[in-house]
Scaffold this motif. Structure first.
Motif, PDB file in Angstrom:
ATOM      1  N   LYS A 347      -0.184 -17.232  -2.631  1.00 20.42           N
ATOM      2  CA  LYS A 347      -0.661 -18.506  -2.101  1.00 20.42           C
ATOM      3  C   LYS A 347      -2.092 -18.799  -2.544  1.00 20.42           C
ATOM      4  O   LYS A 347      -2.595 -19.901  -2.340  1.00 20.42           O
ATOM      5  CB  LYS A 347      -0.618 -18.486  -0.565  1.00 20.42           C
ATOM      6  N   GLY A 348      -2.777 -17.799  -3.094  1.00 16.83           N
ATOM      7  CA  GLY A 348      -4.135 -18.022  -3.569  1.00 16.83           C
ATOM      8  C   GLY A 348      -5.212 -17.354  -2.730  1.00 16.83           C
ATOM      9  O   GLY A 348      -6.367 -17.760  -2.763  1.00 16.83           O
ATOM     10  N   PHE A 349      -4.840 -16.310  -2.004  1.00 15.44           N
ATOM     11  CA  PHE A 349      -5.822 -15.557  -1.232  1.00 15.44           C
ATOM     12  C   PHE A 349      -6.225 -14.301  -2.006  1.00 15.44           C
ATOM     13  O   PHE A 349      -5.473 -13.791  -2.819  1.00 15.44           O
ATOM     14  CB  PHE A 349      -5.235 -15.113   0.119  1.00 15.44           C
ATOM     15  N   ALA A 350      -7.432 -13.822  -1.724  1.00 14.64           N
ATOM     16  CA  ALA A 350      -7.865 -12.544  -2.285  1.00 14.64           C
ATOM     17  C   ALA A 350      -8.678 -11.819  -1.236  1.00 14.64           C
ATOM     18  O   ALA A 350      -9.424 -12.442  -0.491  1.00 14.64           O
ATOM     19  CB  ALA A 350      -8.707 -12.771  -3.536  1.00 14.64           C
ATOM     20  N   LEU A 351      -8.514 -10.515  -1.150  1.00 19.54           N
ATOM     21  CA  LEU A 351      -9.250  -9.735  -0.137  1.00 19.54           C
ATOM     22  C   LEU A 351     -10.019  -8.601  -0.799  1.00 19.54           C
ATOM     23  O   LEU A 351      -9.450  -7.741  -1.451  1.00 19.54           O
ATOM     24  CB  LEU A 351      -8.277  -9.143   0.892  1.00 19.54           C
ATOM     25  N   LEU A 352     -11.335  -8.651  -0.638  1.00 18.85           N
ATOM     26  CA  LEU A 352     -12.182  -7.557  -1.102  1.00 18.85           C
ATOM     27  C   LEU A 352     -12.419  -6.657   0.105  1.00 18.85           C
ATOM     28  O   LEU A 352     -12.997  -7.091   1.088  1.00 18.85           O
ATOM     29  CB  LEU A 352     -13.505  -8.120  -1.609  1.00 18.85           C
ATOM     30  N   THR A 353     -11.935  -5.424   0.047  1.00 18.02           N
ATOM     31  CA  THR A 353     -11.981  -4.587   1.246  1.00 18.02           C
ATOM     32  C   THR A 353     -13.330  -3.904   1.421  1.00 18.02           C
ATOM     33  O   THR A 353     -14.120  -3.798   0.496  1.00 18.02           O
ATOM     34  CB  THR A 353     -10.886  -3.514   1.214  1.00 18.02           C
ATOM     35  N   ALA A 358     -11.651   4.014  -0.444  1.00 18.31           N
ATOM     36  CA  ALA A 358     -10.363   4.262   0.207  1.00 18.31           C
ATOM     37  C   ALA A 358      -9.339   3.180  -0.096  1.00 18.31           C
ATOM     38  O   ALA A 358      -8.160   3.464  -0.266  1.00 18.31           O
ATOM     39  CB  ALA A 358     -10.566   4.382   1.706  1.00 18.31           C
ATOM     40  N   THR A 359      -9.773   1.927  -0.172  1.00 15.27           N
ATOM     41  CA  THR A 359      -8.786   0.853  -0.300  1.00 15.27           C
ATOM     42  C   THR A 359      -9.063  -0.097  -1.462  1.00 15.27           C
ATOM     43  O   THR A 359      -8.391  -1.099  -1.609  1.00 15.27           O
ATOM     44  CB  THR A 359      -8.714   0.016   0.989  1.00 15.27           C
ATOM     45  N   GLY A 360     -10.046   0.231  -2.279  1.00 13.56           N
ATOM     46  CA  GLY A 360     -10.381  -0.683  -3.360  1.00 13.56           C
ATOM     47  C   GLY A 360     -10.034  -0.149  -4.733  1.00 13.56           C
ATOM     48  O   GLY A 360      -9.210  -0.706  -5.441  1.00 13.56           O
ATOM     49  N   ILE A 425     -13.935  -4.809  -9.119  1.00 12.60           N
ATOM     50  CA  ILE A 425     -12.920  -5.244  -8.145  1.00 12.60           C
ATOM     51  C   ILE A 425     -13.008  -6.749  -7.905  1.00 12.60           C
ATOM     52  O   ILE A 425     -11.988  -7.424  -7.790  1.00 12.60           O
ATOM     53  CB  ILE A 425     -13.044  -4.468  -6.829  1.00 12.60           C
ATOM     54  N   ILE A 426     -14.225  -7.276  -7.858  1.00 12.11           N
ATOM     55  CA  ILE A 426     -14.344  -8.731  -7.727  1.00 12.11           C
ATOM     56  C   ILE A 426     -13.697  -9.400  -8.940  1.00 12.11           C
ATOM     57  O   ILE A 426     -12.957 -10.375  -8.821  1.00 12.11           O
ATOM     58  CB  ILE A 426     -15.812  -9.165  -7.576  1.00 12.11           C
TER      59      ILE A 426
ATOM     60  N   GLU B 276      -3.303   2.738  -0.462  1.00  7.55           N
ATOM     61  CA  GLU B 276      -3.940   1.665   0.310  1.00  7.55           C
ATOM     62  C   GLU B 276      -4.418   0.549  -0.617  1.00  7.55           C
ATOM     63  O   GLU B 276      -4.179  -0.633  -0.368  1.00  7.55           O
ATOM     64  CB  GLU B 276      -5.118   2.226   1.104  1.00  7.55           C
ATOM     65  N   ALA B 277      -5.097   0.956  -1.673  1.00  4.80           N
ATOM     66  CA  ALA B 277      -5.601  -0.041  -2.618  1.00  4.80           C
ATOM     67  C   ALA B 277      -4.445  -0.805  -3.257  1.00  4.80           C
ATOM     68  O   ALA B 277      -4.537  -2.003  -3.522  1.00  4.80           O
ATOM     69  CB  ALA B 277      -6.458   0.621  -3.689  1.00  4.80           C
TER      70      ALA B 277
END
Lengths: 515, 394
Positions: A347-353, A358-360, A425-426, B276-277
């Motif tokens: 839909k066009g969302f992005a999430l920088l954690t 751990a999650t990036g 990541i960005i 997770e990533a």
């Protein structure tokens, strides 16, 4: 006795080696062809806080890791209390009075606080571990440091900031003469930072020398006695903190003057693109009844204390967390509550954690992989096969336009500095051409120069009509870059303020509304 | 930076208009490979003495496995020169083929930082079922033509039986994958369970059909189509290179395309490296995990079909250690158990080294048991080496 030393050192300004508790002289260290440290010296007086500053990759952590025995220095000498030292491993360092709280927590998350405190030095009686003694000692220690947590609690049940405090307590428990704190406040709330400063004061009174690594200038200016600035692996200056201002430090750090910490904003705010009604998450800890609107080209900040579930808000929006009830209307259409992150991205969302490691990042995989992984649909030929050339091209472009410092795109992302990892990541998200960017602490653990670049980038994206939500624990940052702010308090929305008309006091007040 | 950034969004659109086809894509990769080699030599020429040594060191680390194989062959050849002849080389390649097919399946699961203990059982299970679906099955002692069939009178053509083998393997893989991904059972435990279930079922089936009778060995008539097809091949001099070798090559090609050239492959590495990533990046972790298990199951089915031909059917013993051997080969080949790392090239050379050691011991007057000891040492060494390599990276 300690007071005597203090008086002596503050009155005696001539260079007398005996007055120093820790002396690092001309330390050099190379990794392959990269010279991480070039003849860096550092002198720490007892009973003082010595701040170590510099941009990411300036060599602060490397220097401290050489001291702590994690890295082997190539050249130079180290003295503790006048005696030469050269620790070959952390255990030796700890036993000789040098403790370190690392930037990235290395804890045994499935064991309780007691176990973590005594890891590697269990108290035994005739070879049997005496649980009781350890428990009593831990209780005493936590009490002394004013940490209100059950010592039997499993670490994974604690918040990041609580875990950080446990780590600090552990370092303290070694009765060290030198305590190194590497970005200790990056995950602490304002209140917890005060708490930490109280502990630091206590240590100072005991005559400890504290090496304090941080990016936060106001903190440094407040608590430190001396400030050493490093740049590109070199020593730049050591100055008494009372002679310093933020501008001088920035100038020393970047080698140029940064007159303004935040770039000017030119974004125009358009119509509402995202409308959130009574959003409530499924599994606690989660958000409750959050409603707000996000407009085209707007930068919407999310403020709140640690534990106010700002992260949970963004992750619920992104559908990374399950939604219990409520409505998310995007572009006039209601997004289904049982959607997956994949559909949200479409839909066009992005999430920088928030937690990059751990999650990036995919640490052991190359930059090319890391930058293209969210955008693979774009590289498909014949619907199935991926076009390697195009992936390389896009990856090169990310590296170039984001100014990632790396030898090439085959480099493993884990070997880059935090700021450079963040840029990759960005870049990964920008390749997906998002319309709504959810940024969770985008500048955490990033140096001043890179921070400015990220602010510019956020502005630029907003100017182009993207909508941005950004979480930050640094109040000034929120006031510097946002148009409006949501203030979260204990999982609920405490208020929405216009940045220009609001004040830090108002935001603080709101964030304590439901606590 | 400011002026560069907006292009991030625009650049893609201009690119998508130019569509390249699949073969161009492959060709590009091959060209790139050669380009990187010439670039290496160019860099080497320009480098100073110190970095020259470093480049050599890096080269040795990257190609350690190949170098080790070469050194090993040279040593064996010095002890027993007869080892280096066409027959023994073709022998090694032929015997590697079956193991390679299983290893290619196994490697995917190891990339997800799991291990599949059920590989051998799945292969044997597929053999037990498919052997009752194809013509010319004979029980011990009975004459040709009097086959025993799962369903009386149902005899499938080879091509259909082949597809059935793949589906059976994939189906069991799906069970493994579901246990792991949906019910969060550790792959070690989940596949151990299915190992018993399907290994046991295969034996029960053999007894029920009377196919295996008491010996639990399946025999396919050596003159049957399948055996003839798999075992025949082209001749080099008077040595036959059997067709199973080509099918192993095809498997290597297909799997390496899947691993390196598809979205699914990239997703597999992402999930293996950081679950997770991967989730945040919009990857369906459950689907990816199940798919990896299904793919490995398909590979086991593939291996079972050709293995059955190569072995004339074969008993439980012919397949029971395949899974462990495959894990060993993958580890030797540098597929890391910490997940997210592995190359098809590594798997191929891992299998070859494994088979090389097993075959060479006879030539130099040692028993296979000694070979096993040696393989154990190599596996341990490979893991230590892998850790050192990884440490150097970070």
């Amino acid at each position: 006795m300690n007071m005597d030393i203090d008086n002596q050192t503050t009155t005696n300004t001539t260079t007398n080696h005996d007055e120093y508790l820790l002396r690092l002289v001309n330390i050099s260290k190379s990794f392959g062809e990269v010279k991480a440290l070039q003849g860096v010296s550092l002198n720490v007086r007892p009973g003082t806080v010595h701040a170590l500053m510099g941009e990411n990759g300036a060599g602060k952590s490397t220097l401290m890791k050489c001291l702590f025995g994690l890295y082997k220095k190539d050249d130079g000498e180290m003295y503790l209390d006048g005696k030469p030292i050269n620790f070959v491993n952390p255990k030796q360092a700890l036993e000789n009075g040098v403790a370190m709280v690392h930037q990235e927590l290395n804890q045994v998350t499935k064991r309780n606080i007691v176990d973590n405190l005594y890891l590697g030095r269990y108290k035994t009686k005739f070879g049997i571990i005496s649980e009781r003694e350890m428990l009593i000692r831990t209780k005493g220690l936590l009490q002394k440091l004013g940490i209100n947590t059950n010592p039997k609690k499993i670490l994974s049940e604690l918040s990041v900031s609580e875990r950080q405090m446990v780590e600090i307590a552990k370092a303290y428990s070694y009765n060290s003469k030198i305590l190194v704190l590497d970005e200790p406040t990056s995950s602490l709330s304002t209140k917890e930072v005060e708490h930490l400063f109280g502990i630091i004061d206590m240590l100072k009174k005991d005559g400890c020398g504290i090496v304090y690594i941080s990016h936060k200038m106001d903190e440094i200016l407040r608590i430190s006695d001396d400030v050493t600035v490093m740049r590109d692996g070199k020593w730049i200056a050591t100055t008494p903190a009372k002679d310093l201002t933020m501008d001088i430090i920035i100038k020393q750090m970047v080698g140029r003057e940064l007159s303004n910490r935040f770039p000017p904003k030119q974004n125009t705010i358009g119509e509402t693109v995202l409308k959130v009604n009574n959003l409530t998450g499924k599994y606690s800890p989660t958000i409750k009844d959050v409603s707000f609107e996000l407009k085209r080209g707007e930068i919407l900040g999310v403020a709140g204390l640690q534990g106010s579930r700002r992260t949970e808000l963004l992750e619920t929006l992104f559908a990374l967390r399950k939604i219990e009830s409520g409505e998310v209307i995007y572009d006039g259409k209601v997004l289904p509550n049982n959607r997956t992150p994949k559909q949200t991205i479409k839909k066009g969302f992005a999430l920088l954690t928030e937690e990059r490691k751990a999650t990036g990042i995919f640490g052991i995989l190359p930059i090319k992989f890391n930058s293209t992984i969210a955008n693979l649909n774009d590289y498909r030929t014949a619907r199935v096969f991926l076009n390697d050339g195009k992936m390389s091209k896009d990856s090169e472009h990310v590296v170039k336009s984001m100014r990632v410092k790396t030898p090439n795109i085959k480099t493993h992302i884990g070997s880059l500095s935090g700021g450079n990892q963040q840029k990759v990541i960005i870049g990964r998200w920008l390749l997906t051409k998002p319309k709504v960017l959810l940024l969770d602490e985008p500048t955490r653990g990033i140096d001043v120069g890179a921070k400015y670049e990220i602010y510019q980038l956020i502005n630029e994206l907003a100017e182009k009509g993207n909508s941005i939500m950004v979480i930050s624990s640094e109040m000034e940052e929120l006031f510097g870059i946002t148009d409006r702010m949501l203030v979260m308090s204990n999982g609920r929305l405490a208020g929405i303020v216009n940045t220009k008309e609001s004040s830090q006091e108002e935001v603080m007040e709101l964030s304590a509304k439901f606590v | 930076m400011l002026n560069d950034l907006p292009q991030l969004n625009n650049q893609n659109q201009t690119n998508t208009t130019k569509k390249s086809n699949f073969f161009e894509n492959i060709l590009y990769s091959i060209c790139n490979y050669f380009k990187s080699i010439t670039q290496w030599f160019k860099d080497f020429k320009q480098a100073n003495l110190k970095s020259k040594w470093r480049m050599i060191g890096k080269f040795l680390i990257n190609y350690a496995l190949v170098l080790f194989i070469i050194i090993y062959v040279v040593i064996v050849a010095i002890i027993e020169p007869r080892f280096v002849n066409l027959t023994s080389i073709v022998d090694i390649i032929t015997q590697s083929s079956l193991l390679l097919m299983v290893s290619l399946g196994m490697a995917g699961i190891i990339v997800l930082s799991g291990a599949d203990l059920s590989a051998s059982s799945i292969v044997f299970f597929v053999v037990a079922i498919v052997s009752t679906l194809i013509p010319n099955i004979t029980t011990k002692g009975a004459g040709a033509g009097s086959g025993i069939y799962l369903i009386n009178g149902l005899v499938l053509p080879l091509a259909v039986a082949f597809v059935v083998a793949l589906i059976l393997g994939g189906g069991v893989g799906a069970i493994n994958g579901t246990l792991t991904a949906k019910f969060k059972v550790h792959p070690f435990i989940g596949t151990m369970a299915t190992n018993f279930i399907f290994g046991g079922s295969a034996l029960v089936l053999l007894v029920m059909t009377g196919l295996g009778a008491s010996s639990s060995t399946i025999q396919i008539d050596p003159s049957s189509d399948l055996v003839k097809f798999v075992r025949s091949g082209f001749k080099i001099g008077n040595v036959t290179v059997p067709n199973i070798v080509w099918f192993a090559f095809i498997a290597v090609f297909v799997i390496s395309i899947i691993w390196n050239k598809t979205k699914f492959g990239k997703h597999m590495f992402a999930v293996g490296c950081n679950t997770e990533a991967a989730k945040v990046s919009g990857i369906n972790v459950t689907f990816t995990t199940i798919s990896v298990f299904v793919l490995s199951g398909i590979m086991y089915g593939y291996a079972a079909f050709f293995g059955m031909g190569q072995n004339n059917g074969g008993g439980e013993n012919s397949y029971s250690l395949l899974g462990l051997y495959a894990i060993a080969s993958c580890v030797i080949g540098g597929v890391s158990f910490s997940g997210g790392v592995g190359k098809i090239r590594g798997v191929v050379f891992g299998v070859i080294l494994f088979q090389l050691i097993r075959n060479s011991t006879g030539y130099i007057g040692l028993t296979t048991s000694v070979g096993n000891v040696f393989i154990g040492i190599v596996v341990a060494f490979a893991v230590v080496f892998d850790m050192l390599k990884y440490r150097q990276r970070s």
